[in-house]
Each structure stands twice: as C-alpha cells, then as structure tokens.
Design a protein around this motif. Structure first.
Motif, PDB file in Angstrom:
ATOM      1  N   HIS A 197      -6.972   5.871  -5.214  1.00  0.00           N
ATOM      2  CA  HIS A 197      -7.599   6.578  -6.337  1.00  0.00           C
ATOM      3  C   HIS A 197      -8.771   7.444  -5.912  1.00  0.00           C
ATOM      4  O   HIS A 197      -9.151   8.366  -6.630  1.00  0.00           O
ATOM      5  CB  HIS A 197      -8.031   5.584  -7.410  1.00  0.00           C
ATOM      6  N   ILE A 198      -9.329   7.192  -4.735  1.00  0.00           N
ATOM      7  CA  ILE A 198     -10.455   7.983  -4.273  1.00  0.00           C
ATOM      8  C   ILE A 198     -10.059   9.444  -4.055  1.00  0.00           C
ATOM      9  O   ILE A 198     -10.884  10.326  -4.046  1.00  0.00           O
ATOM     10  CB  ILE A 198     -11.077   7.374  -2.995  1.00  0.00           C
ATOM     11  N   MET A 199      -8.761   9.708  -3.925  1.00  0.00           N
ATOM     12  CA  MET A 199      -8.274  11.066  -3.689  1.00  0.00           C
ATOM     13  C   MET A 199      -7.832  11.780  -4.970  1.00  0.00           C
ATOM     14  O   MET A 199      -7.367  12.910  -4.907  1.00  0.00           O
ATOM     15  CB  MET A 199      -7.106  11.036  -2.688  1.00  0.00           C
ATOM     16  N   ASP A 200      -7.986  11.151  -6.107  1.00  0.00           N
ATOM     17  CA  ASP A 200      -7.545  11.758  -7.370  1.00  0.00           C
ATOM     18  C   ASP A 200      -8.143  13.144  -7.596  1.00  0.00           C
ATOM     19  O   ASP A 200      -7.429  14.096  -7.923  1.00  0.00           O
ATOM     20  CB  ASP A 200      -7.898  10.865  -8.570  1.00  0.00           C
ATOM     21  N   GLU A 201      -9.450  13.265  -7.425  1.00  0.00           N
ATOM     22  CA  GLU A 201     -10.114  14.558  -7.675  1.00  0.00           C
ATOM     23  C   GLU A 201      -9.592  15.637  -6.743  1.00  0.00           C
ATOM     24  O   GLU A 201      -9.344  16.769  -7.174  1.00  0.00           O
ATOM     25  CB  GLU A 201     -11.631  14.419  -7.515  1.00  0.00           C
ATOM     26  N   GLU A 202      -9.435  15.288  -5.462  1.00  0.00           N
ATOM     27  CA  GLU A 202      -8.951  16.263  -4.487  1.00  0.00           C
ATOM     28  C   GLU A 202      -7.521  16.696  -4.814  1.00  0.00           C
ATOM     29  O   GLU A 202      -7.182  17.871  -4.736  1.00  0.00           O
ATOM     30  CB  GLU A 202      -9.014  15.690  -3.063  1.00  0.00           C
ATOM     31  N   TYR A 203      -6.690  15.730  -5.187  1.00  0.00           N
ATOM     32  CA  TYR A 203      -5.296  16.035  -5.518  1.00  0.00           C
ATOM     33  C   TYR A 203      -5.220  16.960  -6.737  1.00  0.00           C
ATOM     34  O   TYR A 203      -4.499  17.960  -6.721  1.00  0.00           O
ATOM     35  CB  TYR A 203      -4.520  14.746  -5.778  1.00  0.00           C
ATOM     36  N   HIS A 204      -5.936  16.647  -7.787  1.00  0.00           N
ATOM     37  CA  HIS A 204      -5.886  17.470  -9.003  1.00  0.00           C
ATOM     38  C   HIS A 204      -6.533  18.837  -8.774  1.00  0.00           C
ATOM     39  O   HIS A 204      -6.058  19.842  -9.325  1.00  0.00           O
ATOM     40  CB  HIS A 204      -6.521  16.740 -10.181  1.00  0.00           C
ATOM     41  N   ALA A 205      -7.564  18.886  -7.946  1.00  0.00           N
ATOM     42  CA  ALA A 205      -8.181  20.172  -7.624  1.00  0.00           C
ATOM     43  C   ALA A 205      -7.215  21.030  -6.803  1.00  0.00           C
ATOM     44  O   ALA A 205      -7.121  22.243  -7.015  1.00  0.00           O
ATOM     45  CB  ALA A 205      -9.488  19.955  -6.864  1.00  0.00           C
ATOM     46  N   CYS A 242      -0.959  11.113  -1.338  1.00  0.00           N
ATOM     47  CA  CYS A 242      -2.410  11.127  -1.145  1.00  0.00           C
ATOM     48  C   CYS A 242      -3.161  10.452  -2.287  1.00  0.00           C
ATOM     49  O   CYS A 242      -4.300  10.050  -2.114  1.00  0.00           O
ATOM     50  CB  CYS A 242      -2.912  12.558  -0.950  1.00  0.00           C
ATOM     51  N   VAL A 243      -2.537  10.346  -3.450  1.00  0.00           N
ATOM     52  CA  VAL A 243      -3.207   9.685  -4.572  1.00  0.00           C
ATOM     53  C   VAL A 243      -2.789   8.225  -4.721  1.00  0.00           C
ATOM     54  O   VAL A 243      -3.061   7.610  -5.745  1.00  0.00           O
ATOM     55  CB  VAL A 243      -3.040  10.461  -5.906  1.00  0.00           C
ATOM     56  N   ASN A 244      -2.168   7.672  -3.683  1.00  0.00           N
ATOM     57  CA  ASN A 244      -1.965   6.220  -3.674  1.00  0.00           C
ATOM     58  C   ASN A 244      -3.325   5.539  -3.729  1.00  0.00           C
ATOM     59  O   ASN A 244      -3.466   4.460  -4.282  1.00  0.00           O
ATOM     60  CB  ASN A 244      -1.212   5.768  -2.424  1.00  0.00           C
ATOM     61  N   HIS A 274       0.723  26.629  -3.982  1.00  0.00           N
ATOM     62  CA  HIS A 274       2.074  27.175  -3.846  1.00  0.00           C
ATOM     63  C   HIS A 274       2.470  27.428  -2.400  1.00  0.00           C
ATOM     64  O   HIS A 274       3.645  27.657  -2.122  1.00  0.00           O
ATOM     65  CB  HIS A 274       2.216  28.483  -4.639  1.00  0.00           C
ATOM     66  N   VAL A 275       1.487  27.389  -1.489  1.00  0.00           N
ATOM     67  CA  VAL A 275       1.791  27.741  -0.092  1.00  0.00           C
ATOM     68  C   VAL A 275       1.464  26.637   0.902  1.00  0.00           C
ATOM     69  O   VAL A 275       1.860  26.728   2.065  1.00  0.00           O
ATOM     70  CB  VAL A 275       1.048  29.038   0.318  1.00  0.00           C
ATOM     71  N   ALA A 276       0.739  25.618   0.478  1.00  0.00           N
ATOM     72  CA  ALA A 276       0.339  24.574   1.421  1.00  0.00           C
ATOM     73  C   ALA A 276       0.218  23.228   0.721  1.00  0.00           C
ATOM     74  O   ALA A 276      -0.344  23.134  -0.366  1.00  0.00           O
ATOM     75  CB  ALA A 276      -0.993  24.941   2.069  1.00  0.00           C
ATOM     76  N   SER A 277       0.758  22.205   1.363  1.00  0.00           N
ATOM     77  CA  SER A 277       0.582  20.845   0.865  1.00  0.00           C
ATOM     78  C   SER A 277      -0.454  20.144   1.754  1.00  0.00           C
ATOM     79  O   SER A 277      -0.947  20.727   2.717  1.00  0.00           O
ATOM     80  CB  SER A 277       1.901  20.086   0.886  1.00  0.00           C
ATOM     81  N   CYS A 278      -0.742  18.923   1.454  1.00  0.00           N
ATOM     82  CA  CYS A 278      -1.760  18.164   2.195  1.00  0.00           C
ATOM     83  C   CYS A 278      -1.493  18.187   3.699  1.00  0.00           C
ATOM     84  O   CYS A 278      -2.396  18.431   4.502  1.00  0.00           O
ATOM     85  CB  CYS A 278      -1.814  16.722   1.712  1.00  0.00           C
ATOM     86  N   ASN A 279      -0.253  17.922   4.081  1.00  0.00           N
ATOM     87  CA  ASN A 279       0.078  17.866   5.501  1.00  0.00           C
ATOM     88  C   ASN A 279      -0.048  19.210   6.197  1.00  0.00           C
ATOM     89  O   ASN A 279      -0.320  19.258   7.396  1.00  0.00           O
ATOM     90  CB  ASN A 279       1.491  17.312   5.706  1.00  0.00           C
ATOM     91  N   SER A 308       0.813  -1.219   0.000  1.00  0.00           N
ATOM     92  CA  SER A 308       0.000   0.000   0.000  1.00  0.00           C
ATOM     93  C   SER A 308       0.846   1.268   0.000  1.00  0.00           C
ATOM     94  O   SER A 308       0.308   2.365   0.132  1.00  0.00           O
ATOM     95  CB  SER A 308      -0.929   0.010   1.212  1.00  0.00           C
ATOM     96  N   LYS A 309       2.158   1.106  -0.131  1.00  0.00           N
ATOM     97  CA  LYS A 309       3.088   2.237  -0.116  1.00  0.00           C
ATOM     98  C   LYS A 309       2.946   3.045   1.170  1.00  0.00           C
ATOM     99  O   LYS A 309       2.986   4.279   1.159  1.00  0.00           O
ATOM    100  CB  LYS A 309       2.891   3.131  -1.336  1.00  0.00           C
ATOM    101  N   GLY A 310       2.747   2.350   2.274  1.00  0.00           N
ATOM    102  CA  GLY A 310       2.560   2.996   3.573  1.00  0.00           C
ATOM    103  C   GLY A 310       3.689   3.921   3.947  1.00  0.00           C
ATOM    104  O   GLY A 310       3.485   4.952   4.595  1.00  0.00           O
ATOM    105  N   TYR A 311       4.902   3.601   3.534  1.00  0.00           N
ATOM    106  CA  TYR A 311       6.063   4.444   3.818  1.00  0.00           C
ATOM    107  C   TYR A 311       5.892   5.846   3.240  1.00  0.00           C
ATOM    108  O   TYR A 311       6.386   6.822   3.793  1.00  0.00           O
ATOM    109  CB  TYR A 311       7.334   3.792   3.258  1.00  0.00           C
ATOM    110  N   SER A 312       5.177   5.973   2.129  1.00  0.00           N
ATOM    111  CA  SER A 312       5.026   7.287   1.491  1.00  0.00           C
ATOM    112  C   SER A 312       4.214   8.245   2.357  1.00  0.00           C
ATOM    113  O   SER A 312       4.368   9.452   2.247  1.00  0.00           O
ATOM    114  CB  SER A 312       4.388   7.144   0.110  1.00  0.00           C
ATOM    115  N   TYR A 313       3.379   7.703   3.228  1.00  0.00           N
ATOM    116  CA  TYR A 313       2.570   8.555   4.099  1.00  0.00           C
ATOM    117  C   TYR A 313       3.387   9.160   5.228  1.00  0.00           C
ATOM    118  O   TYR A 313       2.935  10.064   5.912  1.00  0.00           O
ATOM    119  CB  TYR A 313       1.379   7.777   4.662  1.00  0.00           C
ATOM    120  N   LEU A 314       4.592   8.669   5.428  1.00  0.00           N
ATOM    121  CA  LEU A 314       5.466   9.228   6.451  1.00  0.00           C
ATOM    122  C   LEU A 314       6.185  10.466   5.936  1.00  0.00           C
ATOM    123  O   LEU A 314       6.785  11.208   6.700  1.00  0.00           O
ATOM    124  CB  LEU A 314       6.480   8.178   6.905  1.00  0.00           C
TER     125      LEU A 314
END
Length: 150
Positions: free
Chosen positions: A48-56, A44-46, A64-69, A31-37
């Motif tokens: 697919h349910i988050m695809d729309e949110e990521y592209h939006a 976040c797009v590991n 440019h000023v904030a990432s998911c975390n 599940s690529k769990g390491y990438s969440y660290l």
C-alpha cells in the motif's frame, strides 16, 4: 540402529530444509511475490505504500509509453531480475521490520537505474544541452516527479 539414523536424518531434513523452504514458499505466496516477476504495474501496489505513486503514474504523461519496469529496472534480462531480487529482498526486509521512510524514498542504486532509463528514451534531448559532458547527466535532479507527477 537404522531407526535412530533415520529419525536423526528426518529431523535434520525437517529443520534444515523443509521448514525454511516452506516458510519461504508461504511468504512468497502470501506477498504475491510471483507478481513481481511479471510486467504488470499493478504488482507495485501489492504494498500500500506505493498507492500514491501508482495512481500518480496513471495520470502522468508516461502512462502510455512506460510502465514501472521500463523506468525502474535495467534493460538487460539478467540485470533486470537481479535488481528485482535485490529490491524484493530489501523491500521485504524493510516492510517486515518497519525500517523504512514514508513517503518511500528511492535509493541511489535505483536512482542510477532510473536515470539510465531516462537517457535511453530521451538521450536526443540532452545532446544540445550546455552541460559538462565529463559528468554523468542526472535527470532526476530536476525531474524527480516525472512519471509520477506527485
């Protein structure tokens, strides 16, 4: 007699420790769990349910000023990874069992974290507002699409 003890001990070791540990490591790797660290929004797009949110988010004013975390985890180091662990467990369970709503919906636990992140960056904007200061400000009530512009 030693052979029976050794066999029983090995069987217990195998069943109680090795198999669950191996399963956990394999699942974490698959599940690529390491990438969440990390702090890479692509993690976040590991799912697919988050695809729309990521592209939006990629088209939003916040990209440019904030990432998911920045918006979805607490500032404190320990609380950040605690929330990632809780969310990782909850998401893993939900997606494994199929027990989730589509489109994905933010839970109250995460709304609180996100709202605090809004105020961390934008607190000066709320100082002049005529609002009941005895109640916490709920930025997401009006601005739920900011950052994702869905």
């Amino acid at each position: 007699m030693f052979g029976i003890f050794f066999s029983t001990t090995m069987l217990i070791w195998l069943v109680v420790i090795s198999v669950p540990t191996g399963f956990a490591v394999a699942t974490f790797t698959y599940s690529k769990g390491y990438s969440y660290l990390l702090d890479d929004p692509k993690a976040c797009v590991n799912c697919h349910i988050m695809d729309e949110e990521y592209h939006a988010w990629g088209k939003s004013t916040h990209r440019h000023v904030a990432s998911c975390n920045d918006c979805h985890t607490p500032d404190n180091f320990a609380l950040k990874y605690l929330s990632k662990a809780v969310n990782g467990w909850n998401h893993g369970y939900a997606f494994t069992t199929g027990d989730f709503k589509y489109p994905i919906q933010i839970k109250d636990f995460n709304k609180d974290i996100t709202n605090k992140a809004c105020l961390k960056c934008h607190n000066s904007m709320t100082d002049h507002m005529f609002i009941d200061k005895s109640k916490p400000i709920n930025c997401l009530h009006c601005h739920s699409k900011v950052g994702h512009d869905l």
